[in-house]
Scaffold this motif. Sequence first.
Motif, short mmCIF file in Angstrom:
data_model
loop_
_atom_site.label_atom_id
_atom_site.label_comp_id
_atom_site.label_asym_id
_atom_site.label_seq_id
_atom_site.Cartn_x
_atom_site.Cartn_y
_atom_site.Cartn_z
N ARG A 253 -8.53 -28.68 0.03
CA ARG A 253 -9.82 -28.23 -0.49
C ARG A 253 -10.92 -29.24 -0.17
O ARG A 253 -12.04 -28.87 0.18
CB ARG A 253 -9.73 -28.02 -2.00
N GLY A 254 -10.60 -30.51 -0.29
CA GLY A 254 -11.58 -31.54 0.03
C GLY A 254 -12.00 -31.50 1.48
O GLY A 254 -13.17 -31.72 1.81
N ALA A 255 -11.05 -31.21 2.38
CA ALA A 255 -11.38 -31.12 3.81
C ALA A 255 -12.31 -29.96 4.08
O ALA A 255 -13.25 -30.07 4.89
CB ALA A 255 -10.09 -30.98 4.62
N VAL A 256 -12.08 -28.81 3.42
CA VAL A 256 -12.95 -27.65 3.61
C VAL A 256 -14.36 -27.96 3.13
O VAL A 256 -15.35 -27.68 3.82
CB VAL A 256 -12.37 -26.43 2.87
N VAL A 257 -14.47 -28.55 1.94
CA VAL A 257 -15.78 -28.87 1.38
C VAL A 257 -16.50 -29.90 2.24
O VAL A 257 -17.70 -29.79 2.52
CB VAL A 257 -15.64 -29.37 -0.07
N HIS A 258 -15.78 -30.93 2.68
CA HIS A 258 -16.38 -31.99 3.50
C HIS A 258 -16.89 -31.44 4.82
O HIS A 258 -17.99 -31.78 5.27
CB HIS A 258 -15.35 -33.09 3.74
N ALA A 259 -16.10 -30.55 5.46
CA ALA A 259 -16.52 -29.96 6.73
C ALA A 259 -17.76 -29.09 6.54
O ALA A 259 -18.69 -29.12 7.36
CB ALA A 259 -15.39 -29.13 7.32
N ALA A 260 -17.81 -28.33 5.46
CA ALA A 260 -18.97 -27.48 5.20
C ALA A 260 -20.22 -28.32 4.96
O ALA A 260 -21.31 -27.98 5.44
CB ALA A 260 -18.70 -26.58 4.00
N ARG A 261 -20.08 -29.41 4.25
CA ARG A 261 -21.24 -30.28 4.00
C ARG A 261 -21.72 -30.96 5.27
O ARG A 261 -22.92 -31.14 5.48
CB ARG A 261 -20.88 -31.32 2.93
N GLN A 262 -20.79 -31.36 6.12
CA GLN A 262 -21.18 -31.94 7.41
C GLN A 262 -21.93 -30.93 8.26
O GLN A 262 -22.93 -31.26 8.91
CB GLN A 262 -19.94 -32.43 8.15
N ALA A 263 -21.45 -29.68 8.26
CA ALA A 263 -22.11 -28.65 9.05
C ALA A 263 -23.52 -28.40 8.55
O ALA A 263 -24.46 -28.26 9.34
CB ALA A 263 -21.30 -27.35 8.99
N ARG A 264 -23.70 -28.35 7.22
CA ARG A 264 -25.05 -28.14 6.68
C ARG A 264 -25.96 -29.31 6.99
O ARG A 264 -27.15 -29.13 7.28
CB ARG A 264 -24.96 -27.90 5.17
N ALA A 265 -25.43 -30.53 6.94
CA ALA A 265 -26.24 -31.70 7.25
C ALA A 265 -26.67 -31.69 8.72
O ALA A 265 -27.82 -32.01 9.04
CB ALA A 265 -25.45 -32.98 6.95
N ALA A 266 -25.76 -31.32 9.62
CA ALA A 266 -26.11 -31.25 11.04
C ALA A 266 -27.15 -30.17 11.29
O ALA A 266 -28.08 -30.36 12.08
CB ALA A 266 -24.85 -30.98 11.87
N PHE A 267 -27.01 -29.04 10.62
CA PHE A 267 -27.97 -27.95 10.80
C PHE A 267 -29.35 -28.39 10.29
O PHE A 267 -30.37 -28.11 10.93
CB PHE A 267 -27.50 -26.71 10.03
N ARG A 268 -29.39 -29.07 9.15
CA ARG A 268 -30.67 -29.53 8.62
C ARG A 268 -31.34 -30.52 9.56
O ARG A 268 -32.56 -30.51 9.73
CB ARG A 268 -30.47 -30.17 7.24
N GLU A 269 -30.55 -31.39 10.19
CA GLU A 269 -31.14 -32.35 11.11
C GLU A 269 -31.69 -31.65 12.35
O GLU A 269 -32.78 -31.97 12.83
CB GLU A 269 -30.10 -33.39 11.52
N MET A 270 -30.96 -30.69 12.89
CA MET A 270 -31.46 -29.93 14.04
C MET A 270 -32.73 -29.17 13.68
O MET A 270 -33.69 -29.11 14.46
CB MET A 270 -30.39 -28.96 14.53
N ARG A 271 -32.74 -28.61 12.48
CA ARG A 271 -33.93 -27.87 12.05
C ARG A 271 -35.13 -28.80 11.90
O ARG A 271 -36.25 -28.46 12.27
CB ARG A 271 -33.63 -27.17 10.73
N ALA A 272 -34.91 -30.00 11.33
CA ALA A 272 -36.00 -30.95 11.16
C ALA A 272 -36.59 -31.36 12.51
O ALA A 272 -37.81 -31.48 12.66
CB ALA A 272 -35.50 -32.18 10.40
N ARG A 273 -35.73 -31.56 13.50
CA ARG A 273 -36.23 -31.93 14.83
C ARG A 273 -37.02 -30.78 15.46
O ARG A 273 -38.06 -31.01 16.09
CB ARG A 273 -35.05 -32.31 15.73
N LEU A 274 -36.54 -29.57 15.30
CA LEU A 274 -37.25 -28.43 15.86
C LEU A 274 -38.61 -28.23 15.19
O LEU A 274 -39.62 -27.99 15.88
CB LEU A 274 -36.40 -27.16 15.68
#
Length: 428
Positions: A253-274
Amino acid sequence: MASYHLSVKTIKRSAGRSATAAAAYRVGERIECQREGRVHDYTRKQGIEETFILAPKDAPDWATDRSRLWNEVEARETRRNSVTAREWELALPSEISAEDRSQITRVFAQELVSRYGVAVDVAIHAPHREGDQRNHHAHVLTSTRKLEAGGFTTKTRVLDSAKTGGVEIEQMRGLWAELQNRALERAGEVERVDHRSLEAQREAALERGDQLSAEELDRDPELKLGPAANSMERRAKAMAERQGREYKPVTERGAVVHAARQARAAFREMRARLELARETYGIEREAGQGRVAAGLAALRAATAKDRDRNPDDFRERLARVVGRSRDQDDTPKPEGRNYARERLKEIMEKDAGRDGQAAVHKLDGHSEYDMGEGTGREARKPSVNERLKGVLNKPREKLEIEDEREQERGDDENENTRDRDRGEGHSL
């Protein structure tokens, strides 16, 4: 970042619980339950920042006496399966001050008193010393009957009914989101919370034409860890921090949650740059710059973000999100990690076309020569990074000359169009 949480639970005798024990535990006090003949002593409990009681204006004087209040609640209920109290659990923003957290909690509690006529007992808790230090929260314990001058009277059926209970709770959820957002705005924070479901937020984003937000919200709700897994992950994080290494989840469960949070963080960074690139492009165009010069300024602004960091850090984080890091083994990955990878592939293919497909192909672990027929060295298009480096490495004078040439070509095309229009007019 600020996150939203509001849950409503009931204190039921059928589950072996009592209002006196619940109140004593949440406020860290000693309460003797006259109905049970038991003493609930939680005076050693730590992390309690503030407690207070709110009651209707015409409530009796004993309503401010916590022990008397909850013993009266227990005495009023006669059935062995009675619901004696209702608890509203609230997450408090860590971005605001303790005074602001207390204020918005008090306003919310007062609204419960005014709306339903109940007695309210509030306990504001600090984060657990071994847990997430942003986890400020409040426990709001209310009676299930109205409190009037003569004591407790009728049940608050509006919250118990299947027809009206959900509507009432949803309205209170909206109020709690509004109180938090006002406090965040006063504190100068840009983050906001939203009490609506992910699907409702996504539909609203699509209605206002915000495709990026809609893509970010197109995901499953975050998986709940549960007490046992949460405790194990907290210990793993603390150990990784002490040893100076990267944290790796120790539960599925921790791996699933950690992966989802990493994905959201990466998406937010890409969005901020755009968004930074778009804003810079608009400013440069308004200042009279040509499309090429404005585009270059936008690209420089986006690539200059966090320039002091290693430029490979972002690519490495993306690779970890999609489960294709260099040291990846062949062990099966949790479902959440595969989902994040698929969403990232869709976004890259949609936004970048052929270049996006090439990027995804590389993320899958293949070389650029494995993409099929007609994509060899001669026919291969330059990647986004190659084009970007080529543009950024050009001297400024050459870029200005190219911009002037582009404008001259536009003028020639307009002149040719006018000549062609005049020729067609003479032939009629």
